[in-house]
Design a protein around this motif. Sequence first.
Motif, PDB file in Angstrom:
ATOM      1  N   SER A  22     -11.278  -7.136   6.079  1.00 51.52           N
ATOM      2  CA  SER A  22     -10.777  -7.390   4.732  1.00 51.52           C
ATOM      3  C   SER A  22      -9.957  -6.214   4.226  1.00 51.52           C
ATOM      4  CB  SER A  22     -11.944  -7.672   3.776  1.00 51.52           C
ATOM      5  OG  SER A  22     -12.773  -6.533   3.648  1.00 51.52           O
ATOM      6  N   VAL A  23     -10.369  -4.983   4.559  1.00 46.39           N
ATOM      7  CA  VAL A  23      -9.614  -3.797   4.171  1.00 46.39           C
ATOM      8  C   VAL A  23      -8.253  -3.801   4.847  1.00 46.39           C
ATOM      9  CG1 VAL A  23      -9.516  -1.285   4.316  1.00 46.39           C
ATOM     10  CG2 VAL A  23     -11.656  -2.420   3.683  1.00 46.39           C
ATOM     11  N   ALA A  24      -8.249  -4.154   6.151  1.00 41.62           N
ATOM     12  CA  ALA A  24      -6.989  -4.195   6.891  1.00 41.62           C
ATOM     13  C   ALA A  24      -6.049  -5.237   6.308  1.00 41.62           C
ATOM     14  CB  ALA A  24      -7.268  -4.492   8.365  1.00 41.62           C
ATOM     15  N   ASP A  25      -6.589  -6.419   5.947  1.00 40.58           N
ATOM     16  CA  ASP A  25      -5.762  -7.465   5.354  1.00 40.58           C
ATOM     17  C   ASP A  25      -5.165  -7.000   4.037  1.00 40.58           C
ATOM     18  OD1 ASP A  25      -6.270  -9.115   7.448  1.00 40.58           O
ATOM     19  OD2 ASP A  25      -7.863 -10.260   6.439  1.00 40.58           O
ATOM     20  N   ALA A  26      -5.993  -6.318   3.233  1.00 37.33           N
ATOM     21  CA  ALA A  26      -5.507  -5.849   1.935  1.00 37.33           C
ATOM     22  C   ALA A  26      -4.395  -4.833   2.112  1.00 37.33           C
ATOM     23  CB  ALA A  26      -6.664  -5.237   1.141  1.00 37.33           C
ATOM     24  N   GLU A  27      -4.591  -3.906   3.080  1.00 36.36           N
ATOM     25  CA  GLU A  27      -3.594  -2.868   3.284  1.00 36.36           C
ATOM     26  C   GLU A  27      -2.298  -3.428   3.853  1.00 36.36           C
ATOM     27  OE1 GLU A  27      -5.499   0.061   5.657  1.00 36.36           O
ATOM     28  OE2 GLU A  27      -6.519   1.014   3.957  1.00 36.36           O
ATOM     29  N   SER A  28      -2.395  -4.525   4.621  1.00 33.76           N
ATOM     30  CA  SER A  28      -1.192  -5.107   5.204  1.00 33.76           C
ATOM     31  C   SER A  28      -0.420  -5.951   4.198  1.00 33.76           C
ATOM     32  CB  SER A  28      -1.558  -5.964   6.421  1.00 33.76           C
ATOM     33  OG  SER A  28      -2.343  -7.076   6.020  1.00 33.76           O
ATOM     34  N   SER A  29      -0.994  -6.161   3.010  1.00 34.02           N
ATOM     35  CA  SER A  29      -0.327  -6.988   2.008  1.00 34.02           C
ATOM     36  C   SER A  29       0.648  -6.191   1.156  1.00 34.02           C
ATOM     37  CB  SER A  29      -1.367  -7.663   1.108  1.00 34.02           C
ATOM     38  OG  SER A  29      -2.058  -6.693   0.335  1.00 34.02           O
ATOM     39  N   TYR A  30       0.696  -4.881   1.345  1.00 37.98           N
ATOM     40  CA  TYR A  30       1.639  -4.065   0.590  1.00 37.98           C
ATOM     41  C   TYR A  30       2.114  -2.891   1.436  1.00 37.98           C
ATOM     42  CZ  TYR A  30      -2.273  -0.812  -0.181  1.00 37.98           C
ATOM     43  OH  TYR A  30      -3.318   0.052  -0.007  1.00 37.98           O
ATOM     44  N   VAL A  31       3.201  -2.303   0.997  1.00 37.21           N
ATOM     45  CA  VAL A  31       3.754  -1.112   1.636  1.00 37.21           C
ATOM     46  C   VAL A  31       3.796  -0.007   0.598  1.00 37.21           C
ATOM     47  CG1 VAL A  31       5.830  -0.090   2.648  1.00 37.21           C
ATOM     48  CG2 VAL A  31       5.148  -2.409   3.278  1.00 37.21           C
ATOM     49  N   SER A  55      11.275  -9.756  -7.148  1.00 37.78           N
ATOM     50  CA  SER A  55      10.718 -10.790  -8.023  1.00 37.78           C
ATOM     51  C   SER A  55       9.202 -10.721  -8.091  1.00 37.78           C
ATOM     52  CB  SER A  55      11.156 -12.172  -7.533  1.00 37.78           C
ATOM     53  OG  SER A  55      10.540 -13.197  -8.285  1.00 37.78           O
ATOM     54  N   ILE A  56       8.538 -10.640  -6.940  1.00 42.09           N
ATOM     55  CA  ILE A  56       7.071 -10.682  -6.955  1.00 42.09           C
ATOM     56  C   ILE A  56       6.460  -9.364  -7.411  1.00 42.09           C
ATOM     57  CG2 ILE A  56       6.998 -12.443  -5.157  1.00 42.09           C
ATOM     58  CD1 ILE A  56       6.172 -10.299  -3.169  1.00 42.09           C
ATOM     59  N   ASN A  57       7.247  -8.274  -7.349  1.00 40.05           N
ATOM     60  CA  ASN A  57       6.738  -6.978  -7.809  1.00 40.05           C
ATOM     61  C   ASN A  57       7.220  -6.625  -9.216  1.00 40.05           C
ATOM     62  OD1 ASN A  57       5.263  -5.402  -5.446  1.00 40.05           O
ATOM     63  ND2 ASN A  57       6.946  -6.561  -4.517  1.00 40.05           N
ATOM     64  N   HIS A  58       7.939  -7.574  -9.841  1.00 33.89           N
ATOM     65  CA  HIS A  58       8.411  -7.395 -11.216  1.00 33.89           C
ATOM     66  C   HIS A  58       9.266  -6.132 -11.348  1.00 33.89           C
ATOM     67  CE1 HIS A  58       5.321 -10.408 -11.810  1.00 33.89           C
ATOM     68  NE2 HIS A  58       4.416  -9.559 -11.352  1.00 33.89           N
ATOM     69  N   ILE A  59      10.180  -5.963 -10.381  1.00 36.44           N
ATOM     70  CA  ILE A  59      11.074  -4.805 -10.371  1.00 36.44           C
ATOM     71  C   ILE A  59      12.400  -5.226 -10.996  1.00 36.44           C
ATOM     72  CG2 ILE A  59      12.319  -3.157  -8.915  1.00 36.44           C
ATOM     73  CD1 ILE A  59      10.044  -3.437  -6.870  1.00 36.44           C
ATOM     74  N   SER A  60      12.744  -4.641 -12.120  1.00 39.66           N
ATOM     75  CA  SER A  60      13.968  -5.037 -12.821  1.00 39.66           C
ATOM     76  C   SER A  60      15.217  -4.442 -12.183  1.00 39.66           C
ATOM     77  CB  SER A  60      13.885  -4.624 -14.295  1.00 39.66           C
ATOM     78  OG  SER A  60      13.695  -3.225 -14.415  1.00 39.66           O
ATOM     79  N   ASN A  61      15.075  -3.258 -11.564  1.00 39.67           N
ATOM     80  CA  ASN A  61      16.214  -2.604 -10.909  1.00 39.67           C
ATOM     81  C   ASN A  61      15.855  -2.340  -9.453  1.00 39.67           C
ATOM     82  OD1 ASN A  61      18.340  -1.058 -10.031  1.00 39.67           O
ATOM     83  ND2 ASN A  61      18.391   0.285 -11.825  1.00 39.67           N
ATOM     84  N   THR A  74       3.601 -10.274  -0.535  1.00 36.20           N
ATOM     85  CA  THR A  74       3.414 -11.697  -0.829  1.00 36.20           C
ATOM     86  C   THR A  74       3.092 -11.864  -2.301  1.00 36.20           C
ATOM     87  OG1 THR A  74       1.058 -11.593  -0.273  1.00 36.20           O
ATOM     88  CG2 THR A  74       2.581 -12.194   1.497  1.00 36.20           C
ATOM     89  N   ALA A  75       3.455 -13.026  -2.818  1.00 36.93           N
ATOM     90  CA  ALA A  75       3.276 -13.269  -4.249  1.00 36.93           C
ATOM     91  C   ALA A  75       1.813 -13.212  -4.655  1.00 36.93           C
ATOM     92  CB  ALA A  75       3.881 -14.618  -4.623  1.00 36.93           C
ATOM     93  N   GLY A  76       0.925 -13.711  -3.798  1.00 39.15           N
ATOM     94  CA  GLY A  76      -0.491 -13.741  -4.149  1.00 39.15           C
ATOM     95  C   GLY A  76      -1.131 -12.373  -4.210  1.00 39.15           C
ATOM     96  N   SER A  77      -0.533 -11.394  -3.541  1.00 38.83           N
ATOM     97  CA  SER A  77      -1.138 -10.058  -3.501  1.00 38.83           C
ATOM     98  C   SER A  77      -0.663  -9.161  -4.632  1.00 38.83           C
ATOM     99  CB  SER A  77      -0.818  -9.387  -2.163  1.00 38.83           C
ATOM    100  OG  SER A  77       0.585  -9.207  -2.018  1.00 38.83           O
TER     101      SER A  77
END
Length: 208
Positions: A22-31, A55-61, A74-77
């Motif tokens: 589960s830790v590995a999955d969580a860490e692989s969901s972001y950089v 879009s999914i990280n709400h980055i305006s620039n 991913t959007a869910g993460s």
Amino acid sequence: MNKRIAGLVLAGALALSPLAASVADAESSYVTVKSGQTLSGIASAHRTTYQHLASINHISNPSRIYPGERIYLTAGSAPAPAKPKPKPTSSTSSGTRIVNQAAKYIGTPYVWGGSSTKGMDCSGLTYATFKALGKSLPRVASSQYHASKKVSSPQKGDLVFVHDGSGSVYHVAIYVNSTTWLESEHPGAGVNYYHPWSKSVYYGRIAV
């Protein structure tokens, strides 16, 4: 027997426990952004587009990401954007503050040209009231009228400007409600609450 046990231990070492997985999955969901990385570079490395990541990280620039920042893949993460905190509101409205301040001068005698507790005329009352609230007003009623924001539906704390019918302002009072003005009315009367006595009026608002 020892070889068999050794084989089991080796096989177990290659398998991840549920918690580790589960830790590995969580860490692989972001950089985690490193110095020199760009959003488009991260997107290319993970076979997606920078627009999708923005879009999914709400980055305006998209051209501005910073070392140590997490970019979710991913959007869910991705966490939901923080809701803006509501601006604090004053427990006492501007109009109430104006009326309360003016009411402190009730009982002050009418003195032409005065603007102190020793005596004040109509515009002296409004001048002293707003000065105490940190707002500088012109000294005479007609100038106070020109300095105010004109309104057609008065609210508590607005100014009532009495005119002579041709538009020339000669008196100012503070609007309390539809049946009450707070003003320094005339010699012998002084500062107090009075019933409206003229319909030839303009209304103005001074923000505090």
